[in-house]
Design an enzyme around this catalytic site. Structure first.
Site, PDB file in Angstrom:
ATOM      1  N   HIS A  40       0.242 -48.859 -60.822  1.00  0.00           N
ATOM      2  CA  HIS A  40       0.467 -50.296 -60.650  1.00  0.00           C
ATOM      3  C   HIS A  40       1.945 -50.648 -60.696  1.00  0.00           C
ATOM      4  O   HIS A  40       2.411 -51.496 -59.929  1.00  0.00           O
ATOM      5  CB  HIS A  40      -0.304 -51.091 -61.703  1.00  0.00           C
ATOM      6  CG  HIS A  40      -1.776 -50.916 -61.625  1.00  0.00           C
ATOM      7  ND1 HIS A  40      -2.644 -51.387 -62.596  1.00  0.00           N
ATOM      8  CD2 HIS A  40      -2.565 -50.310 -60.693  1.00  0.00           C
ATOM      9  CE1 HIS A  40      -3.886 -51.076 -62.269  1.00  0.00           C
ATOM     10  NE2 HIS A  40      -3.859 -50.415 -61.117  1.00  0.00           N
ATOM     11  N   HIS A  85      -7.455 -54.038 -54.186  1.00  0.00           N
ATOM     12  CA  HIS A  85      -6.928 -53.244 -55.292  1.00  0.00           C
ATOM     13  C   HIS A  85      -6.811 -51.777 -54.900  1.00  0.00           C
ATOM     14  O   HIS A  85      -5.857 -51.100 -55.307  1.00  0.00           O
ATOM     15  CB  HIS A  85      -7.775 -53.374 -56.551  1.00  0.00           C
ATOM     16  CG  HIS A  85      -7.134 -52.648 -57.697  1.00  0.00           C
ATOM     17  ND1 HIS A  85      -6.100 -53.176 -58.442  1.00  0.00           N
ATOM     18  CD2 HIS A  85      -7.329 -51.390 -58.182  1.00  0.00           C
ATOM     19  CE1 HIS A  85      -5.693 -52.297 -59.332  1.00  0.00           C
ATOM     20  NE2 HIS A  85      -6.428 -51.197 -59.199  1.00  0.00           N
ATOM     21  N   ASP A 142      -3.452 -49.522 -55.196  1.00  0.00           N
ATOM     22  CA  ASP A 142      -3.358 -48.163 -55.730  1.00  0.00           C
ATOM     23  C   ASP A 142      -2.719 -47.215 -54.724  1.00  0.00           C
ATOM     24  O   ASP A 142      -1.893 -46.361 -55.086  1.00  0.00           O
ATOM     25  CB  ASP A 142      -4.742 -47.638 -56.104  1.00  0.00           C
ATOM     26  CG  ASP A 142      -5.248 -48.181 -57.428  1.00  0.00           C
ATOM     27  OD1 ASP A 142      -4.444 -48.728 -58.210  1.00  0.00           O
ATOM     28  OD2 ASP A 142      -6.466 -48.066 -57.681  1.00  0.00           O
ATOM     29  N   HIS A 146      -7.087 -42.055 -56.216  1.00  0.00           N
ATOM     30  CA  HIS A 146      -5.823 -41.433 -56.584  1.00  0.00           C
ATOM     31  C   HIS A 146      -5.737 -39.974 -56.135  1.00  0.00           C
ATOM     32  O   HIS A 146      -4.709 -39.533 -55.618  1.00  0.00           O
ATOM     33  CB  HIS A 146      -5.622 -41.508 -58.098  1.00  0.00           C
ATOM     34  CG  HIS A 146      -5.591 -42.911 -58.614  1.00  0.00           C
ATOM     35  ND1 HIS A 146      -4.678 -43.843 -58.171  1.00  0.00           N
ATOM     36  CD2 HIS A 146      -6.359 -43.545 -59.540  1.00  0.00           C
ATOM     37  CE1 HIS A 146      -4.888 -44.986 -58.791  1.00  0.00           C
ATOM     38  NE2 HIS A 146      -5.903 -44.836 -59.622  1.00  0.00           N
TER      39      HIS A 146
END
Length: 313
Positions: free
Chosen positions: A85, A243, A247, A270
């Site tokens: 973030h 969101h 990321d 991720h």
């Protein structure tokens, strides 16, 4: 080109601090952002780490675990987790050089977005530096697959994200964010989208001693009835994929330079983001390092430069 290129590197004008709680450890943590010299990049300094190995560079070569968040680990085994973030905010604000002093192993979750970090950078202000900014320009497609998930970079005249997610729960379903990324787009459309999860998963993490500070103040939570628990509901009708895009912006900022190309992913996260970035940078024929020329009137032209290859580990 279809987006604004910035000729020179930037850093913040003055130091600024931010405090919060590590979402997994549940312990307080303090950050101090400091201006940094040209060509330094983004570097974390663990203030609570003894010895000389407290410096952690924000590069793909330092990425360790990517199970619940993105963790950076240096060669001395010193790590800092949940960096995505703050890295997204750094990228979104157009910051090239920054020192981040941190007194714990985890970046604070704050409200589960990048907004608080952007506010800190706004408070500090930005300054241009007398060093050219370098970009990673994608020259040919680079794709990785993991089961039903995939991610790829493709050549594109700009910096573009095409991120798609697909969840069985009806409150999420299939969502996509597609668009060119700029500071304004990141700030207005991406930065306030919250991290999300399912109540059943949060309870399992709590039992395992993880996500100890996860709450409705910093997460968008879906209950067992497949409804959103948070008072006030969604900030965007497609907040979930926004969101995931946040990321991706943070994870890809670990390239060390902004990229010129299109990043596309389906059911990513991720781990997939890191795999895609490593795949791109592992093939020197798949990208080149470019910068803006000095000549006036050539603002839309990029020149290739000789630079060290970004070596993923």
């Amino acid at each position: 080109m279809g987006f604004l290129l910035q000729s020179f590197q930037t850093t913040i004008a003055k130091s600024v601090s931010l405090s919060g709680i590590g979402v997994h450890s549940g312990t307080p943590v303090n950050l101090i952002f400091l201006p940094s010299d040209p060509n330094t990049g983004i570097v974390f300094h663990r203030l609570d780490s003894a010895g000389a190995g407290h410096e952690i560079k924000a590069l793909i070569s330092e990425v360790g675990t990517t199970d619940l968040s993105t963790t950076l680990t240096n060669r001395d085994g010193v790590s800092v987790s949940t960096v995505e973030h703050v890295m997204a905010a750094i990228s979104g604000a157009g910051i090239d050089n920054l020192t981040i002093r941190i007194d714990g192993p985890e970046v604070p979750i704050v409200d589960g977005t990048s907004a608080a970090f952007l506010a800190a950078f706004d408070q500090a202000g930005l300054v241009a530096q007398m060093a050219k900014r370098r970009y990673i320009r994608v020259l040919k497609p680079s794709r990785i697959e993991a089961g039903a998930s995939w991610a790829e970079f493709r050549p594109y005249d700009g910096t573009r994200y095409e991120v798609e997610i697909d969840f069985e729960t009806p409150v999420i379903g299939r969502q996509a964010f597609t668009g060119d990324m700029s500071e304004a787009v990141f700030r207005e459309e991406i930065s306030r989208a919250r991290t999300f999860g399912f109540m059943r998963d949060v309870e399992k993490l709590w039992a395992a001693g993880l996500a100890l500070a996860s709450s409705l103040d910093n997460s968008l939570v879906i209950g067992d009835d497949h409804n959103i628990i948070n008072p006030g509901g969604l900030r965007f009708k497609d907040e979930f994929v926004r969101h995931k895009t946040l990321d991706a912006v943070g994870d890809l900022a670990l390239a060390g330079s902004p990229f010129i190309g299109c990043f596309r992913s389906y059911r990513g996260g991720h781990r997939l983001n890191a795999m895609a970035l490593r795949a791109l940078l592992s093939d020197p024929s798949g990208f080149e390092i470019v910068e803006m020329p000095d000549q006036a009137g050539q603002a839309a032209s990029l020149g290739a430069v000789n630079a060290a290859v970004f070596a993923p580990r």
